[in-house]
Design a protein around this motif. Structure first.
Motif, mmCIF file in Angstrom:
data_model
loop_
_atom_site.group_PDB
_atom_site.id
_atom_site.type_symbol
_atom_site.label_atom_id
_atom_site.label_comp_id
_atom_site.label_asym_id
_atom_site.label_seq_id
_atom_site.Cartn_x
_atom_site.Cartn_y
_atom_site.Cartn_z
ATOM 1 N N LYS A 55 -17.309 -22.196 -25.373
ATOM 2 C CA LYS A 55 -17.893 -21.550 -26.558
ATOM 3 C C LYS A 55 -18.353 -22.576 -27.588
ATOM 4 O O LYS A 55 -19.326 -22.351 -28.311
ATOM 5 N N LEU A 56 -17.647 -23.716 -27.663
ATOM 6 C CA LEU A 56 -18.014 -24.766 -28.608
ATOM 7 C C LEU A 56 -19.125 -25.678 -28.074
ATOM 8 O O LEU A 56 -19.586 -26.570 -28.782
ATOM 9 N N GLY A 57 -19.543 -25.456 -26.832
ATOM 10 C CA GLY A 57 -20.614 -26.262 -26.256
ATOM 11 C C GLY A 57 -20.156 -27.593 -25.686
ATOM 12 O O GLY A 57 -20.981 -28.459 -25.388
ATOM 13 N N TYR A 58 -18.844 -27.774 -25.531
ATOM 14 C CA TYR A 58 -18.316 -29.029 -24.999
ATOM 15 C C TYR A 58 -18.521 -29.122 -23.486
ATOM 16 O O TYR A 58 -18.669 -30.221 -22.944
ATOM 17 N N ILE A 59 -18.480 -27.974 -22.801
ATOM 18 C CA ILE A 59 -18.684 -27.942 -21.353
ATOM 19 C C ILE A 59 -19.628 -26.797 -21.005
ATOM 20 O O ILE A 59 -19.817 -25.874 -21.807
ATOM 21 N N GLU A 60 -20.223 -26.892 -19.827
ATOM 22 C CA GLU A 60 -21.097 -25.843 -19.328
ATOM 23 C C GLU A 60 -20.778 -25.601 -17.863
ATOM 24 O O GLU A 60 -20.643 -26.558 -17.097
ATOM 25 N N TYR A 61 -20.662 -24.344 -17.490
ATOM 26 C CA TYR A 61 -20.450 -23.998 -16.093
ATOM 27 C C TYR A 61 -21.806 -23.871 -15.407
ATOM 28 O O TYR A 61 -22.693 -23.168 -15.883
ATOM 29 N N LYS A 62 -21.967 -24.571 -14.292
ATOM 30 C CA LYS A 62 -23.206 -24.506 -13.539
ATOM 31 C C LYS A 62 -23.115 -23.419 -12.477
ATOM 32 O O LYS A 62 -22.082 -23.271 -11.825
ATOM 33 N N SER A 63 -24.198 -22.685 -12.306
ATOM 34 C CA SER A 63 -24.203 -21.569 -11.360
ATOM 35 C C SER A 63 -24.111 -22.034 -9.915
ATOM 36 O O SER A 63 -23.649 -21.319 -9.038
#
Length: 251
Positions: A196-204
């Motif tokens: 939510k804070l933009g520290y990580i992103e889950y890739k599809s």
């Protein structure tokens, strides 16, 4: 007069990338075992590509992931400690891996005869020792949230001289919980907050995670930014502040 031939100059990169006496290239598929816990330690791996996790199993059968190793690291260096050493952990490929398998006798020989190789290996061992020390301090003094942030950054190679990979190897929340010494539910809570804070992103694709360098904020601050912003202001000693705190007004 017998002509003496000059000894060819040792090429570290060529040695690690090629086969020869006492060494060969070995490839492993995901989930394949490089060596088992309790097996004889008579060779060492140098990891060219992919990632490997070290797993320890207790006498009661409980399994825990100790660490995850990436390209450029040696695996199984306890083989150098003696001829009858046993493996203290199991090494399992987490992705497809390409390794150089070096037998113990060959490893000792090249360490003794080639200064460039011994210097390279010594630097690796010192780095590994410092990381182990930092891991211990992390477990003793940092919160589980900070430990998780540090683990993710290490997996993404942040802090190394070359460009960090940002996309970390596929790893489950259960495995992360084992590595930092907490529960899967806590890991899930922190991972959702990091997202939510933009520290990580889950890739599809592949279920992999992209780690942003902004995750360093968790390590550099006692609390995440959104919590710092809402932290109550310090008591300034004003009459209003004293009345709010229930203390008598100072005359």
């Amino acid at each position: 007069m017998v002509e003496l031939r000059a000894r060819p100059e040792f090429d570290l990169n060529s040695y690690l990338a090629s086969i020869g006496v006492g060494r060969r290239i070995v490839r492993f598929e995901p989930k394949e075992t490089l060596f088992a816990q309790g097996a004889a330690a008579d060779f060492i791996f140098y990891l060219h590509s992919g990632s490997v996790r070290l797993v320890v199993v207790s006498d009661t059968g409980k399994e825990a992931t100790v660490t995850i190793l990436s390209a450029g690291e040696f695996i199984g260096e306890e083989a150098l400690a003696g001829t009858k050493m046993m493996r203290t952990a199991r090494a399992v490929a987490t992705t497809a891996c390409v390794t150089l398998k070096i037998h113990r006798e060959e490893m000792i020989h090249v360490l003794r005869t080639e200064h460039a190789f011994s210097e390279f290996f010594l630097k690796f061992m010192l780095t590994r020792s410092l990381r182990t020390y930092a891991d211990l301090v992390d477990q003793l003094f940092n919160s589980s949230e900070k430990r998780l942030a540090r683990t993710l950054l290490l997996l993404a190679d942040f802090g190394k001289a070359d460009q960090p990979q940002t996309l970390i190897p596929k790893i489950s929340q259960e495995m992360l919980a084992e590595m930092i010494g907490t529960t899967r539910s806590r890991v899930s809570f922190f991972m959702n907050r990091f997202r939510k804070l933009g520290y990580i992103e889950y890739k599809s694709y592949g279920g992999r995670i992209n780690v942003n360098n902004s995750l360093l904020n968790v390590l550099l601050h006692d609390r995440p930014p959104e919590q710092n912003a809402s932290t109550p202001a310090l008591d300034t000693g004003s009459p209003a502040a004293h009345r709010k705190a229930g203390r008598p007004k100072t005359v």
